[in-house]
Motif scaffolding. Structure first.
Motif, PDB file in Angstrom:
ATOM      1  N   ALA A 638     -28.779 -41.547  43.603  1.00 40.53           N
ATOM      2  CA  ALA A 638     -28.286 -40.183  43.807  1.00 40.53           C
ATOM      3  C   ALA A 638     -29.319 -39.217  43.243  1.00 40.53           C
ATOM      4  N   GLU A 639     -29.492 -38.108  43.903  1.00 38.03           N
ATOM      5  CA  GLU A 639     -30.543 -37.174  43.492  1.00 38.03           C
ATOM      6  C   GLU A 639     -30.129 -35.749  43.830  1.00 38.03           C
ATOM      7  N   TRP A 640     -30.384 -34.857  42.901  1.00 37.48           N
ATOM      8  CA  TRP A 640     -30.261 -33.423  43.115  1.00 37.48           C
ATOM      9  C   TRP A 640     -31.661 -32.840  43.302  1.00 37.48           C
ATOM     10  N   GLY A 641     -31.774 -31.905  44.192  1.00 34.46           N
ATOM     11  CA  GLY A 641     -33.038 -31.208  44.368  1.00 34.46           C
ATOM     12  C   GLY A 641     -32.815 -29.715  44.483  1.00 34.46           C
ATOM     13  N   PHE A 642     -33.742 -28.950  43.951  1.00 34.72           N
ATOM     14  CA  PHE A 642     -33.634 -27.487  44.008  1.00 34.72           C
ATOM     15  C   PHE A 642     -35.026 -26.897  44.165  1.00 34.72           C
ATOM     16  N   GLU A 643     -35.136 -25.902  45.025  1.00 31.74           N
ATOM     17  CA  GLU A 643     -36.374 -25.131  45.124  1.00 31.74           C
ATOM     18  C   GLU A 643     -35.999 -23.701  45.479  1.00 31.74           C
ATOM     19  N   GLY A 644     -36.760 -22.761  44.990  1.00 29.66           N
ATOM     20  CA  GLY A 644     -36.423 -21.375  45.288  1.00 29.66           C
ATOM     21  C   GLY A 644     -37.472 -20.412  44.788  1.00 29.66           C
ATOM     22  N   SER A 645     -37.363 -19.198  45.276  1.00 28.56           N
ATOM     23  CA  SER A 645     -38.235 -18.114  44.831  1.00 28.56           C
ATOM     24  C   SER A 645     -37.419 -16.834  44.770  1.00 28.56           C
ATOM     25  N   TYR A 646     -37.825 -15.953  43.875  1.00 29.21           N
ATOM     26  CA  TYR A 646     -37.143 -14.671  43.700  1.00 29.21           C
ATOM     27  C   TYR A 646     -38.191 -13.581  43.587  1.00 29.21           C
ATOM     28  N   ARG A 647     -38.077 -12.599  44.457  1.00 30.17           N
ATOM     29  CA  ARG A 647     -39.012 -11.478  44.444  1.00 30.17           C
ATOM     30  C   ARG A 647     -38.482 -10.430  43.477  1.00 30.17           C
ATOM     31  N   VAL A 648     -39.064 -10.376  42.278  1.00 33.47           N
ATOM     32  CA  VAL A 648     -38.576  -9.489  41.232  1.00 33.47           C
ATOM     33  C   VAL A 648     -38.715  -8.033  41.667  1.00 33.47           C
ATOM     34  N   THR A 650     -41.732  -5.386  44.249  1.00 29.01           N
ATOM     35  CA  THR A 650     -42.696  -5.412  45.342  1.00 29.01           C
ATOM     36  C   THR A 650     -43.873  -6.333  45.053  1.00 29.01           C
ATOM     37  N   ASN A 651     -44.255  -6.423  43.791  1.00 28.75           N
ATOM     38  CA  ASN A 651     -45.483  -7.133  43.438  1.00 28.75           C
ATOM     39  C   ASN A 651     -45.260  -8.512  42.827  1.00 28.75           C
ATOM     40  N   TRP A 652     -44.177  -8.715  42.108  1.00 29.78           N
ATOM     41  CA  TRP A 652     -43.976  -9.955  41.355  1.00 29.78           C
ATOM     42  C   TRP A 652     -42.978 -10.865  42.052  1.00 29.78           C
ATOM     43  N   THR A 653     -43.338 -12.167  42.142  1.00 28.46           N
ATOM     44  CA  THR A 653     -42.450 -13.188  42.717  1.00 28.46           C
ATOM     45  C   THR A 653     -42.495 -14.423  41.833  1.00 28.46           C
ATOM     46  N   THR A 654     -41.328 -14.953  41.514  1.00 28.47           N
ATOM     47  CA  THR A 654     -41.230 -16.184  40.731  1.00 28.47           C
ATOM     48  C   THR A 654     -40.721 -17.308  41.626  1.00 28.47           C
ATOM     49  N   SER A 655     -41.047 -18.535  41.274  1.00 25.72           N
ATOM     50  CA  SER A 655     -40.592 -19.690  42.047  1.00 25.72           C
ATOM     51  C   SER A 655     -40.339 -20.857  41.099  1.00 25.72           C
ATOM     52  N   ALA A 656     -39.522 -21.795  41.549  1.00 21.85           N
ATOM     53  CA  ALA A 656     -39.200 -22.960  40.736  1.00 21.85           C
ATOM     54  C   ALA A 656     -38.802 -24.107  41.650  1.00 21.85           C
ATOM     55  N   GLU A 657     -39.016 -25.327  41.185  1.00 25.62           N
ATOM     56  CA  GLU A 657     -38.541 -26.527  41.862  1.00 25.62           C
ATOM     57  C   GLU A 657     -38.090 -27.520  40.803  1.00 25.62           C
ATOM     58  N   TRP A 658     -37.101 -28.362  41.204  1.00 23.61           N
ATOM     59  CA  TRP A 658     -36.500 -29.266  40.227  1.00 23.61           C
ATOM     60  C   TRP A 658     -35.865 -30.415  40.981  1.00 23.61           C
ATOM     61  N   ARG A 659     -36.142 -31.630  40.551  1.00 21.86           N
ATOM     62  CA  ARG A 659     -35.560 -32.811  41.179  1.00 21.86           C
ATOM     63  C   ARG A 659     -35.069 -33.747  40.081  1.00 21.86           C
ATOM     64  N   TYR A 660     -33.798 -34.113  40.154  1.00 27.41           N
ATOM     65  CA  TYR A 660     -33.167 -34.899  39.095  1.00 27.41           C
ATOM     66  C   TYR A 660     -32.557 -36.155  39.683  1.00 27.41           C
ATOM     67  N   ASP A 661     -32.888 -37.308  39.085  1.00 25.81           N
ATOM     68  CA  ASP A 661     -32.347 -38.598  39.504  1.00 25.81           C
ATOM     69  C   ASP A 661     -31.044 -38.833  38.756  1.00 25.81           C
ATOM     70  N   LEU A 662     -29.913 -38.717  39.484  1.00 30.89           N
ATOM     71  CA  LEU A 662     -28.609 -38.874  38.851  1.00 30.89           C
ATOM     72  C   LEU A 662     -28.341 -40.320  38.456  1.00 30.89           C
ATOM     73  N   ALA A 663     -28.862 -41.281  39.246  1.00 31.95           N
ATOM     74  CA  ALA A 663     -28.618 -42.697  38.939  1.00 31.95           C
ATOM     75  C   ALA A 663     -29.289 -43.096  37.634  1.00 31.95           C
ATOM     76  N   ASP A 664     -30.557 -42.699  37.457  1.00 31.48           N
ATOM     77  CA  ASP A 664     -31.283 -43.040  36.231  1.00 31.48           C
ATOM     78  C   ASP A 664     -31.130 -41.997  35.130  1.00 31.48           C
ATOM     79  N   ARG A 665     -30.478 -40.880  35.486  1.00 29.08           N
ATOM     80  CA  ARG A 665     -30.262 -39.793  34.529  1.00 29.08           C
ATOM     81  C   ARG A 665     -31.575 -39.326  33.912  1.00 29.08           C
ATOM     82  N   ARG A 666     -32.499 -38.946  34.778  1.00 27.25           N
ATOM     83  CA  ARG A 666     -33.804 -38.470  34.307  1.00 27.25           C
ATOM     84  C   ARG A 666     -34.373 -37.497  35.317  1.00 27.25           C
ATOM     85  N   LEU A 667     -35.245 -36.639  34.832  1.00 27.33           N
ATOM     86  CA  LEU A 667     -35.969 -35.735  35.711  1.00 27.33           C
ATOM     87  C   LEU A 667     -37.048 -36.503  36.464  1.00 27.33           C
ATOM     88  N   ASP A 668     -37.188 -36.195  37.751  1.00 23.22           N
ATOM     89  CA  ASP A 668     -38.225 -36.816  38.562  1.00 23.22           C
ATOM     90  C   ASP A 668     -39.407 -35.866  38.767  1.00 23.22           C
TER      91      ASP A 668
END
Length: 726
Positions: A638-648, A650-668
């Motif tokens: 089982a795995e959760w995944g997340f990716e996204g960006s937010y335009r703060v 006109t000039n600044w934009t942040t982004s993030a990604e995250w993938r978590y292995d639910l079976a092994d209970r660890r970040l991938d």
């Protein structure tokens, strides 16, 4: 009233009478006019001719000649000298949209050559070049002295641009669309940073220019901090090559990309050659080659070749896939009533748990299908044939490595198919359909003690299908569809004693609910009597949002032992297929699918949600698979995944990604990014942490930094980020 006049090199005033010309439009004949040059058009509030050789135009003066447009306060044309004395503010626009501003100028009558005082050049509405004076030469070159160049918006007299290039002299070549700098100095907030005795940059209108591209700084825990500096080399209009040295304390790498366009297709090669401390005294690298060509007769030829020096190279350098390489050559032709495809594929595993000798590395496929529409029986008749063969390098005819697959099994299969289908609309809007199939298969198996060496089978099949689409429209404009579906089917014949290498993963979803067989390839088919039923619901609201759901199930007279638990099709009745979706005009989209067993537990589930608008772009995924030995899965995943960006803003934009292995209970995998952009600079920073896994044995952290000065052809344009001065 404004006065319009046409003038040329000779005899501009041959028929003019000295005096003030007002409230009239006159065309002056040019006895010595050059046939290849159109006469210039002069428009002004007042035009005065004195001494039969000097024309003076004043008040909102406009001159147009050979694609150039000039506006000024006053122009004096001396016919004897063939010169124009122009008083500013002066504005000259050429046919490409480049703008030249000046306080005063001395130019020839063609507006192509001359000297401009207090000149400022604006190219492609973004790059600004300010100089003490500019000289136009040969209608092609503009030479500027004591120049400041920037694409940053400068609003006040004392405001300092974020960056600028100061130079003793800049020459703009309009034909080659190049800027040549002498004594160039890069300044950031007016602080000198770099100095070049000579520098060449493309102007903003040039899309393909020889030279350096935007460099990238990359820092990883495995390779240290290094820099990539791409150098782009165009070779005519149809091909180019990019060389990118990548240097860090741990590696010396040269990356190469070659592209070429032909009249009937394209090719692209990507590769790298490496010497590093991770594998001392060895040359490492990879090569990818891909292309597509249109051939005569409507055929398309595609190829994709992948090769790497060692299994860990892509994990360490992030150039390509970390599990398998796939090289193939494919020939395809698709027409209205027939389809043909043939391909040869070579697989190479990069997994530490797999050996290439025991994998079906070489695969050959060919298929042809043609359809007919017979008048006597109606409906649609399809005839087709398919050839498949795969080969393992191993000669062992048993399962020595214990993975459940014979190590050296080689299989060839020839299939012929005939099918007929027809549909009717019955009373009450019920749609009825009937299908009939006949498959003939021939197998040849080598190096497998568990299968027959030769086998053949003839498989008939038939199905009856009913659909009842019910549509309701409400008074607000909304529409709802409710469609029950049902199928009764039968597949005859017996399954031969041949192991399956092709149909190892079976998917049960909305698309194949009413299929007679859900196996992905013809080496396996479902057998016996079966029934399927489902209900489809769809709603379209007048506000623009939509929602849908599908529920279905399959029943069979006898269970199929080759269907795995996670397929949802094992047993005499399948899991409940539940799928749905939602979307609205605000950018929210949700899709989900799952297989629910008798104990109300999901054997397989997947979902994705996304939300996108002008400021936010978010996405989340969830995948769950139960333990299934038939699919080489010894424990649930089982795995959760997340990716996204937010335009703060006109000039600044942040982004993030995250993938978590639910079976092994660890970040991938996890990562963060930050981007700043305005009209003259683009800065991107990223950090990615990859944790140890089955395909990534060494955890690593990557840092990336890219700084690009926009406004030049190689860095693109950021006009949308341009600020407005108050």
């Amino acid at each position: 009233m404004r006065v319009a006049r046409q003038f040329c090199v000779a005899a501009l005033l041959a028929v003019a009478v000295p005096g003030t010309l007002a409230a009239q439009t006159t065309t002056l004949a040019a006895n010595a006019q050059n046939d290849e040059t159109e006469p210039a058009l002069l428009v002004a509030d007042s035009v005065f001719v004195e001494d039969s050789s000097r024309l003076i135009a004043s008040g909102n003066v406009e001159a147009l000649h050979d694609g150039l447009r000039l506006t000024a306060t006053r122009i004096l044309f001396d016919q004897d000298k063939g010169t124009l004395t122009i008083e500013g503010p002066i504005r000259i626009t050429d046919e490409t949209g480049n703008l030249l501003l000046a306080d005063a100028a001395e130019m020839n009558e063609g507006l192509r050559d001359g000297l401009l005082k207090g000149a400022r050049m604006v190219m492609d509405d973004q790059l600004q070049l300010a100089s003490v004076e500019a000289q136009r030469v040969g209608g092609r070159y503009t030479q500027l002295s004591r120049v400041a160049v920037t694409s940053c918006q400068v609003c006040g007299r004392n405001e300092v641009p974020l960056w600028q290039i100061r130079a003793d002299r800049v020459i703009h070549d309009e034909e080659e669309r190049q800027l040549w700098f002498e004594g160039a100095q890069l300044r950031v907030l007016d602080v000198p940073v770099f100095w070049w005795p000579q520098l060449r940059l493309p102007d903003p209108s040039l899309k393909r220019a020889r030279g350096f591209l935007t460099p990238t700084i990359r820092s990883t825990s495995l390779l240290g901090t290094g820099i990539r500096v791409p150098y782009f080399i165009p070779m005519g209009d149809h091909q180019d090559i990019t060389l990118t040295p990548y240097v860090s304390p741990e590696t010396r790498t040269l990356e190469v990309r070659y592209r070429r366009a032909f009249s009937n297709g394209t090719i692209e090669l990507n590769g790298a050659v490496t010497r590093d401390t991770l594998v001392p005294d060895a040359t490492r690298g990879y090569l990818f080659a891909e292309g597509e060509f249109g051939l005569t007769g409507g055929f398309t030829l595609e190829f994709d070749i992948q090769s790497v020096s060692d299994d860990s190279y892509f994990n360490e350098y992030d150039y390509g896939p970390s599990e398998r390489l796939e090289s193939s050559i494919t020939l395809t032709r698709a027409r209205r009533d027939d389809f043909l495809q043939a391909d040869i594929t070579h697989f190479e595993t990069l997994r530490a748990s797999e050996e290439n000798d025991t994998q079906p590395s070489n695969v050959v496929n060919a298929e042809y299908e043609k359809r007919f529409f017979p008048d006597r029986i109606g409906g649609e008749l399809r005839l087709g044939t398919a050839l498949h063969s795969h080969y393992r390098y191993s000669d062992v005819d048993i399962d020595e490595d214990g993975d459940g697959v014979v190590d050296g099994r080689d299989v060839s299969r020839l299939t012929a198919e005939a099918s007929w289908r027809r549909k009717w609309t019955l009373s009450g809007g019920i749609r009825a359909g009937v299908e009939g199939y006949l498959w003939a298969d021939r197998y040849a198996v080598a190096q497998d003690s568990t299968s027959d060496s030769n086998a053949a089978q003839l498989t008939p099949a038939a199905a009856v299908e009913l659909r009842w689409p019910l549509i309701r429209r409400d008074s607000t404009g909304g529409r709802t569809l409710l469609e029950p579906v049902a199928q009764l089917g039968w597949i005859g014949g017996d399954r031969p004693n041949v192991a399956s290498d092709e149909s190892t993963r079976v998917e049960f979803d909305e698309a194949n609910l009413l299929s007679l067989s859900r196996y992905p390839a013809s080496d396996r088919r479902e057998r016996g009597r079966l029934a399927a039923a489902g209900l489809r619901w769809l709603h379209e609201a007048p506000g623009g949002w939509t929602a849908s759901m599908t529920v279905g199930r399959i029943w069979r007279a006898e269970p199929d032992e080759d269907l795995s638990r996670s397929s949802g099709l094992d047993g005499d009745s399948s899991d409940w297929l539940i799928a749905g979706g939602f979307a609205n005009p605000l950018g929210l989209s949700i899709t989900a699918r799952g297989l629910l067993d008798e104990d109300a537990q999901f054997d397989k589930a997947e979902a994705r949600a996304s939300w996108a608008n002008d400021r936010v772009d978010l996405g989340a995924t969830y995948v769950m698979l139960v333990e299934d030995p038939l699919e080489d899965r010894d424990e649930s995943q089982a795995e959760w995944g997340f990716e996204g960006s937010y335009r703060v803003n006109t000039n600044w934009t942040t982004s993030a990604e995250w993938r978590y292995d639910l079976a092994d209970r660890r970040l991938d995998r996890t990562g963060l990014g930050l981007q700043y952009r305005n009209e003259c600079v683009q800065v991107e920073f990223s950090v990615i942490r990859k944790f140890a896994s089955a395909t990534n044995l060494e955890p690593s952290t990557d840092f990336g930094l890219t700084v690009a000065l926009t406004g030049f052809g190689t860095a693109g344009s950021d006009k949308e980020y341009r600020r407005t001065c108050n």
